[in-house]
Design a protein around this motif. Structure first.
Motif, PDB file in Angstrom:
ATOM      1  N   ILE A  46       3.570   0.641   4.815  1.00 52.10           N
ATOM      2  CA  ILE A  46       4.444   1.714   4.343  1.00 52.10           C
ATOM      3  C   ILE A  46       5.874   1.423   4.788  1.00 52.10           C
ATOM      4  N   VAL A 100       4.190   4.270   0.325  1.00 54.38           N
ATOM      5  CA  VAL A 100       3.211   3.202   0.459  1.00 54.38           C
ATOM      6  C   VAL A 100       3.723   2.010  -0.344  1.00 54.38           C
ATOM      7  N   LEU A 117      -1.154  -2.664  -0.353  1.00 59.22           N
ATOM      8  CA  LEU A 117      -2.407  -2.741   0.401  1.00 59.22           C
ATOM      9  C   LEU A 117      -2.872  -4.184   0.353  1.00 59.22           C
ATOM     10  N   CYS A 168       6.605  -5.776  -3.891  1.00 53.84           N
ATOM     11  CA  CYS A 168       5.699  -6.233  -4.955  1.00 53.84           C
ATOM     12  C   CYS A 168       6.202  -7.530  -5.589  1.00 53.84           C
ATOM     13  N   HIS A 169       5.269  -8.405  -5.930  1.00 53.13           N
ATOM     14  CA  HIS A 169       5.631  -9.681  -6.566  1.00 53.13           C
ATOM     15  C   HIS A 169       6.221  -9.473  -7.963  1.00 53.13           C
ATOM     16  N   CYS A 176       4.202  -1.791  -4.735  1.00 47.83           N
ATOM     17  CA  CYS A 176       3.179  -2.172  -5.710  1.00 47.83           C
ATOM     18  C   CYS A 176       2.674  -0.960  -6.497  1.00 47.83           C
ATOM     19  N   PHE A 177       2.835   0.221  -5.939  1.00 43.34           N
ATOM     20  CA  PHE A 177       2.328   1.440  -6.592  1.00 43.34           C
ATOM     21  C   PHE A 177       3.438   2.051  -7.445  1.00 43.34           C
ATOM     22  N   TYR A 178       3.834   1.351  -8.490  1.00 40.60           N
ATOM     23  CA  TYR A 178       4.992   1.759  -9.288  1.00 40.60           C
ATOM     24  C   TYR A 178       4.606   2.504 -10.558  1.00 40.60           C
ATOM     25  N   ARG A 179       3.309   2.751 -10.732  1.00 38.80           N
ATOM     26  CA  ARG A 179       2.844   3.508 -11.900  1.00 38.80           C
ATOM     27  C   ARG A 179       1.933   4.637 -11.443  1.00 38.80           C
ATOM     28  N   ILE A 202      -6.048   5.256  -1.055  1.00 39.35           N
ATOM     29  CA  ILE A 202      -5.267   5.700   0.105  1.00 39.35           C
ATOM     30  C   ILE A 202      -4.824   7.127  -0.169  1.00 39.35           C
ATOM     31  N   ARG A 233      -1.456   7.194  -8.076  1.00 44.27           N
ATOM     32  CA  ARG A 233      -0.701   5.976  -8.396  1.00 44.27           C
ATOM     33  C   ARG A 233      -1.628   4.774  -8.304  1.00 44.27           C
ATOM     34  N   VAL A 234      -1.290   3.756  -9.072  1.00 42.10           N
ATOM     35  CA  VAL A 234      -2.121   2.547  -9.106  1.00 42.10           C
ATOM     36  C   VAL A 234      -1.231   1.344  -8.808  1.00 42.10           C
ATOM     37  N   ASP A 235      -1.793   0.357  -8.143  1.00 44.75           N
ATOM     38  CA  ASP A 235      -0.952  -0.786  -7.778  1.00 44.75           C
ATOM     39  C   ASP A 235      -0.955  -1.854  -8.865  1.00 44.75           C
ATOM     40  N   CYS A 236      -0.169  -2.887  -8.634  1.00 50.74           N
ATOM     41  CA  CYS A 236       0.087  -3.901  -9.657  1.00 50.74           C
ATOM     42  C   CYS A 236      -1.193  -4.477 -10.248  1.00 50.74           C
TER      43      CYS A 236
END
Lengths: 123, 123
Positions: free
Chosen positions: A29, A36, A39, A102-103, A109-112, B27, B83-86
């Motif tokens: 975080i 966040v 993960l 995030c790559h 990474c939680f952008y959606r 999470i 939220r969901v990650d990449c």
């Protein structure tokens, strides 16, 4: 010495509990925003490397090796504090970011987020 | 239809990626404090139950069944946003708590931090 579940849950001894693959989950975080970021998973080597260096290290399951976050991008995560959960099979890393986590280039990474069965920008 | 890695990573379609055991990590964070409350695992049934009811459901690995968080304690988590990650193998649940999230009575399962090789209260 045998450690009971109570020792692990309420004690002052760090005794990480790895799964059958030798891994535990680590949640990074952002120390500033509290968002966040990502993960990832750590084996014992990654836990030691993170605690020793102060930079987040994980175990890459796809590459089968220790991975310092940002080793190629420069987007390292400096770890300010590590928290452990009740059964010691998950960690929270409170981090200062050197760039997006995030790559994909997103900060997190939680952008959606899920909306109406689909995904929309979380922002 | 074949979905590529790009579709999963940047698209608007929710296509959760479960591991070999049919699980993904979820999470739960507190909508008010932004603290990480707990980490647990969901199978497809738990994802559906969470989205359909608005209350956090997980898959209990020890009991091998769907588990509504707070089903016995009453300490449910009302899910405000998901939220969901990449790569869509992890979720963040932004929640309103009906009580402590941890079975120990702590607000968060992450109630200890590592210091000097041992654990101290995170507070």
């Amino acid at each position: 010495m045998t450690m009971s579940s109570d020792d692990r849950e309420t004690g002052a001894t760090f005794m990480p509990k790895y799964d059958a693959n030798g891994l535990l989950a680590a949640i990074a975080i952002d120390a500033a925003s509290r968002d966040v970021l990502m993960l990832a998973y750590m084996d014992a080597e990654a836990v030691t490397a993170t605690l020793d260096t102060g930079f987040a290290h994980f175990h890459s399951r796809s590459r089968g090796r220790l991975w310092k976050k940002g080793e190629s991008s420069g987007h390292v995560l400096r770890v300010i504090e590590v928290r452990v959960d009740c059964d010691q099979d998950a960690l929270v890393l409170i981090c200062e970011r050197a760039g997006p986590a995030c790559h994909t280039g997103a900060t997190s990474c939680f952008y959606r987020r899920i909306e109406g069965g689909g995904l929309v920008p979380a922002g």
